[in-house]
Design a protein around this motif. Structure first.
Motif, PDB file in Angstrom:
ATOM      1  N   ILE A   1      13.436  15.883  -2.870  1.00  0.00           N
ATOM      2  CA  ILE A   1      12.822  14.597  -2.544  1.00  0.00           C
ATOM      3  C   ILE A   1      13.173  13.576  -3.623  1.00  0.00           C
ATOM      4  O   ILE A   1      13.508  13.927  -4.754  1.00  0.00           O
ATOM      5  CB  ILE A   1      11.293  14.705  -2.411  1.00  0.00           C
ATOM      6  CG1 ILE A   1      10.646  15.074  -3.755  1.00  0.00           C
ATOM      7  CG2 ILE A   1      10.917  15.722  -1.337  1.00  0.00           C
ATOM      8  CD1 ILE A   1       9.125  14.980  -3.753  1.00  0.00           C
ATOM      9  N   HIS A   2      13.074  12.317  -3.242  1.00  0.00           N
ATOM     10  CA  HIS A   2      13.248  11.247  -4.215  1.00  0.00           C
ATOM     11  C   HIS A   2      11.960  11.048  -5.013  1.00  0.00           C
ATOM     12  O   HIS A   2      10.863  11.316  -4.527  1.00  0.00           O
ATOM     13  CB  HIS A   2      13.612   9.931  -3.513  1.00  0.00           C
ATOM     14  CG  HIS A   2      14.987   9.914  -2.961  1.00  0.00           C
ATOM     15  ND1 HIS A   2      15.291   9.425  -1.711  1.00  0.00           N
ATOM     16  CD2 HIS A   2      16.168  10.328  -3.492  1.00  0.00           C
ATOM     17  CE1 HIS A   2      16.594   9.537  -1.491  1.00  0.00           C
ATOM     18  NE2 HIS A   2      17.148  10.085  -2.548  1.00  0.00           N
ATOM     19  N   ALA A   3      12.125  10.559  -6.220  1.00  0.00           N
ATOM     20  CA  ALA A   3      10.983  10.175  -7.045  1.00  0.00           C
ATOM     21  C   ALA A   3      11.423   9.028  -7.933  1.00  0.00           C
ATOM     22  O   ALA A   3      12.611   8.917  -8.293  1.00  0.00           O
ATOM     23  CB  ALA A   3      10.482  11.339  -7.888  1.00  0.00           C
ATOM     24  N   TYR A   4      10.482   8.170  -8.268  1.00  0.00           N
ATOM     25  CA  TYR A   4      10.748   7.099  -9.226  1.00  0.00           C
ATOM     26  C   TYR A   4      10.222   7.568 -10.570  1.00  0.00           C
ATOM     27  O   TYR A   4       9.052   7.954 -10.704  1.00  0.00           O
ATOM     28  CB  TYR A   4      10.058   5.806  -8.799  1.00  0.00           C
ATOM     29  CG  TYR A   4      10.447   4.620  -9.647  1.00  0.00           C
ATOM     30  CD1 TYR A   4      11.677   3.985  -9.469  1.00  0.00           C
ATOM     31  CD2 TYR A   4       9.587   4.130 -10.619  1.00  0.00           C
ATOM     32  CE1 TYR A   4      12.043   2.902 -10.242  1.00  0.00           C
ATOM     33  CE2 TYR A   4       9.942   3.041 -11.393  1.00  0.00           C
ATOM     34  CZ  TYR A   4      11.173   2.425 -11.205  1.00  0.00           C
ATOM     35  OH  TYR A   4      11.519   1.351 -11.977  1.00  0.00           O
ATOM     36  N   PHE A   5      11.092   7.552 -11.572  1.00  0.00           N
ATOM     37  CA  PHE A   5      10.751   8.105 -12.876  1.00  0.00           C
ATOM     38  C   PHE A   5      10.996   7.061 -13.951  1.00  0.00           C
ATOM     39  O   PHE A   5      12.072   6.463 -14.019  1.00  0.00           O
ATOM     40  CB  PHE A   5      11.605   9.345 -13.157  1.00  0.00           C
ATOM     41  CG  PHE A   5      11.368   9.963 -14.508  1.00  0.00           C
ATOM     42  CD1 PHE A   5      10.109  10.379 -14.895  1.00  0.00           C
ATOM     43  CD2 PHE A   5      12.420  10.133 -15.391  1.00  0.00           C
ATOM     44  CE1 PHE A   5       9.893  10.953 -16.140  1.00  0.00           C
ATOM     45  CE2 PHE A   5      12.227  10.705 -16.635  1.00  0.00           C
ATOM     46  CZ  PHE A   5      10.958  11.113 -17.012  1.00  0.00           C
ATOM     47  N   SER A   6       9.990   6.834 -14.776  1.00  0.00           N
ATOM     48  CA  SER A   6      10.142   5.925 -15.907  1.00  0.00           C
ATOM     49  C   SER A   6       9.592   6.599 -17.160  1.00  0.00           C
ATOM     50  O   SER A   6       8.654   7.402 -17.086  1.00  0.00           O
ATOM     51  CB  SER A   6       9.416   4.593 -15.653  1.00  0.00           C
ATOM     52  OG  SER A   6       8.026   4.792 -15.504  1.00  0.00           O
TER      53      SER A   6
ATOM     54  N   LEU B   1      13.396   3.623 -19.866  1.00  0.00           N
ATOM     55  CA  LEU B   1      14.356   3.960 -18.827  1.00  0.00           C
ATOM     56  C   LEU B   1      13.582   4.143 -17.533  1.00  0.00           C
ATOM     57  O   LEU B   1      12.541   4.806 -17.514  1.00  0.00           O
ATOM     58  CB  LEU B   1      15.085   5.260 -19.179  1.00  0.00           C
ATOM     59  CG  LEU B   1      15.983   5.865 -18.096  1.00  0.00           C
ATOM     60  CD1 LEU B   1      17.181   4.959 -17.855  1.00  0.00           C
ATOM     61  CD2 LEU B   1      16.431   7.260 -18.489  1.00  0.00           C
ATOM     62  N   ALA B   2      14.070   3.556 -16.441  1.00  0.00           N
ATOM     63  CA  ALA B   2      13.423   3.700 -15.144  1.00  0.00           C
ATOM     64  C   ALA B   2      14.512   3.874 -14.090  1.00  0.00           C
ATOM     65  O   ALA B   2      15.459   3.085 -14.036  1.00  0.00           O
ATOM     66  CB  ALA B   2      12.558   2.484 -14.827  1.00  0.00           C
ATOM     67  N   GLU B   3      14.358   4.893 -13.259  1.00  0.00           N
ATOM     68  CA  GLU B   3      15.398   5.184 -12.281  1.00  0.00           C
ATOM     69  C   GLU B   3      14.845   6.039 -11.140  1.00  0.00           C
ATOM     70  O   GLU B   3      13.791   6.651 -11.257  1.00  0.00           O
ATOM     71  CB  GLU B   3      16.557   5.924 -12.943  1.00  0.00           C
ATOM     72  CG  GLU B   3      16.147   7.262 -13.550  1.00  0.00           C
ATOM     73  CD  GLU B   3      17.312   8.005 -14.181  1.00  0.00           C
ATOM     74  OE1 GLU B   3      18.472   7.707 -13.839  1.00  0.00           O
ATOM     75  OE2 GLU B   3      17.054   8.898 -15.013  1.00  0.00           O
ATOM     76  N   THR B   4      15.586   6.068 -10.054  1.00  0.00           N
ATOM     77  CA  THR B   4      15.298   6.972  -8.954  1.00  0.00           C
ATOM     78  C   THR B   4      16.004   8.297  -9.215  1.00  0.00           C
ATOM     79  O   THR B   4      17.192   8.311  -9.543  1.00  0.00           O
ATOM     80  CB  THR B   4      15.788   6.387  -7.616  1.00  0.00           C
ATOM     81  OG1 THR B   4      15.178   5.114  -7.412  1.00  0.00           O
ATOM     82  CG2 THR B   4      15.419   7.296  -6.462  1.00  0.00           C
ATOM     83  N   ILE B   5      15.267   9.389  -9.072  1.00  0.00           N
ATOM     84  CA  ILE B   5      15.832  10.720  -9.286  1.00  0.00           C
ATOM     85  C   ILE B   5      15.607  11.561  -8.036  1.00  0.00           C
ATOM     86  O   ILE B   5      14.908  11.161  -7.108  1.00  0.00           O
ATOM     87  CB  ILE B   5      15.190  11.420 -10.505  1.00  0.00           C
ATOM     88  CG1 ILE B   5      13.695  11.687 -10.244  1.00  0.00           C
ATOM     89  CG2 ILE B   5      15.388  10.595 -11.779  1.00  0.00           C
ATOM     90  CD1 ILE B   5      13.058  12.635 -11.239  1.00  0.00           C
ATOM     91  N   THR B   6      16.202  12.733  -8.021  1.00  0.00           N
ATOM     92  CA  THR B   6      15.946  13.733  -6.992  1.00  0.00           C
ATOM     93  C   THR B   6      15.357  14.963  -7.660  1.00  0.00           C
ATOM     94  O   THR B   6      15.843  15.387  -8.719  1.00  0.00           O
ATOM     95  CB  THR B   6      17.242  14.104  -6.247  1.00  0.00           C
ATOM     96  OG1 THR B   6      17.802  12.927  -5.662  1.00  0.00           O
ATOM     97  CG2 THR B   6      16.967  15.113  -5.146  1.00  0.00           C
ATOM     98  N   MET B   7      14.325  15.533  -7.067  1.00  0.00           N
ATOM     99  CA  MET B   7      13.625  16.673  -7.661  1.00  0.00           C
ATOM    100  C   MET B   7      13.135  17.599  -6.560  1.00  0.00           C
ATOM    101  O   MET B   7      12.969  17.195  -5.410  1.00  0.00           O
ATOM    102  CB  MET B   7      12.440  16.193  -8.496  1.00  0.00           C
ATOM    103  CG  MET B   7      11.515  15.243  -7.771  1.00  0.00           C
ATOM    104  SD  MET B   7       9.854  15.154  -8.473  1.00  0.00           S
ATOM    105  CE  MET B   7       9.088  16.574  -7.677  1.00  0.00           C
ATOM    106  N   PRO B   8      12.860  18.868  -6.896  1.00  0.00           N
ATOM    107  CA  PRO B   8      12.321  19.799  -5.904  1.00  0.00           C
ATOM    108  C   PRO B   8      10.843  19.505  -5.636  1.00  0.00           C
ATOM    109  O   PRO B   8      10.056  19.322  -6.561  1.00  0.00           O
ATOM    110  CB  PRO B   8      12.497  21.173  -6.555  1.00  0.00           C
ATOM    111  CG  PRO B   8      13.418  20.960  -7.708  1.00  0.00           C
ATOM    112  CD  PRO B   8      13.213  19.552  -8.150  1.00  0.00           C
ATOM    113  N   GLY B   9      10.486  19.461  -4.358  1.00  0.00           N
ATOM    114  CA  GLY B   9       9.095  19.260  -3.963  1.00  0.00           C
ATOM    115  C   GLY B   9       8.562  20.441  -3.184  1.00  0.00           C
ATOM    116  O   GLY B   9       8.910  21.601  -3.463  1.00  0.00           O
ATOM    117  N   TYR B  10       7.742  20.171  -2.209  1.00  0.00           N
ATOM    118  CA  TYR B  10       7.107  21.193  -1.380  1.00  0.00           C
ATOM    119  C   TYR B  10       8.163  22.081  -0.715  1.00  0.00           C
ATOM    120  O   TYR B  10       9.123  21.596  -0.126  1.00  0.00           O
ATOM    121  CB  TYR B  10       6.255  20.496  -0.327  1.00  0.00           C
ATOM    122  CG  TYR B  10       5.560  21.392   0.659  1.00  0.00           C
ATOM    123  CD1 TYR B  10       4.719  22.421   0.239  1.00  0.00           C
ATOM    124  CD2 TYR B  10       5.712  21.195   2.031  1.00  0.00           C
ATOM    125  CE1 TYR B  10       4.057  23.226   1.146  1.00  0.00           C
ATOM    126  CE2 TYR B  10       5.056  21.991   2.952  1.00  0.00           C
ATOM    127  CZ  TYR B  10       4.229  23.012   2.506  1.00  0.00           C
ATOM    128  OH  TYR B  10       3.578  23.805   3.416  1.00  0.00           O
TER     129      TYR B  10
END
Length: 259
Positions: A28-33, A14-23
């Motif tokens: 922020i967006h992140a690409y997660f696979s 599975l590979a997708e763009t997610i949103t996660m907490p950053g600094y």
């Protein structure tokens, strides 16, 4: 290991763009696979290089997932806006680059995200290329809880006082005593950024403080020798380097259940 996949084994991811907490809690967006299945899987934080949060980073994330890893690539440049990778990288350069504190915070958020997943094995490493290699070394020194780090030709790990900026106020080499996990370094001997002499200085510091590291240096290779989409690509050296990466992460991010 590269090209050791069995022809009779199921493969899926599975590979997708997610949103996660950053600094500072920024979303922020992140690409997660990740591989399909219940795992457990080790995690890898892939820090994007100055060419931007680009297609190469996404393909690299999927390569890791094909070999059994969760891979998370945070968009460390998202605070400069959105557009094509080249457009946003240009904005970042014009603004003096992304701040080290911001990258460290995004890496901390990435590590927390990976470790929170029910299919994590509780181990995670970090890797980056070019400016991302510098950031990977920085994260290995400043982010608690990483199990392994790979610096691919990171420039300005060694930096003079004149090269320091408000966004990058400390040369990462000065944080060497704080390095908290094993380090793999991959460098081309024809590189000008970092030069072989700068790599020598970094290695001297690692030896001085008794750190666990392995450096490999490739003849007939310069900066970006693993970038298969550029003229810098050196296939023989690149594939040997990939073998080194998979061996290193395989050793330090072993597939074990959480304690």
């Amino acid at each position: 290991m590269w090209n050791k996949l069995r022809t009779d084994e199921y493969e899926g991811m599975l590979a997708e763009t997610i949103t996660m907490p950053g600094y500072k809690g920024d979303q922020i967006h992140a690409y997660f696979s990740r591989p399909l299945g219940k795992g457990p899987f080790p995690g890898i934080i892939l820090i994007p290089h100055m060419p931007g949060w680009d297609e190469f980073c996404r393909e690299t994330a999927r390569r890791f997932s094909q070999h059994g890893y969760m891979a998370l690539c945070p968009d460390i440049y998202c605070r400069f806006g959105h557009g094509t990778p080249d457009e946003i990288a240009t904005k970042a350069r014009d603004a003096g680059g992304v701040a080290d504190d911001s990258v460290i915070g995004d890496c901390e958020g990435s590590l927390e995200y990976l470790n929170s997943l029910p299919y994590s094995n509780g181990k995670a490493g970090v890797i980056g290329m070019c400016s991302g290699g510098r950031h990977a070394f920085l994260a290995a020194c400043k982010v608690s809880g990483l199990d392994a780090a790979v610096d691919c030709w990171g420039g300005r790990v060694v930096a003079s006082k004149e090269e320091l900026t408000p966004a990058r106020p400390v040369a990462p080499i000065d944080y060497t005593p704080e390095l908290g996990c094993p380090l793999l370094g991959l460098f081309g001997n024809d590189d000008k950024f970092p030069t072989p002499e700068q790599v020598d200085l970094q290695e001297e510091e690692l030896k001085k403080y008794g750190k666990n590291y392995k450096f490999y240096r490739y003849d007939d290779a310069g900066h970006g020798f693993m970038y298969y989409h550029t003229q810098m690509y050196r296939p023989r050296q690149a594939m040997d380097a990939w073998e080194k990466v998979f061996d290193f992460f395989g050793e330090h991010l072993s597939l074990k259940e959480r304690d």
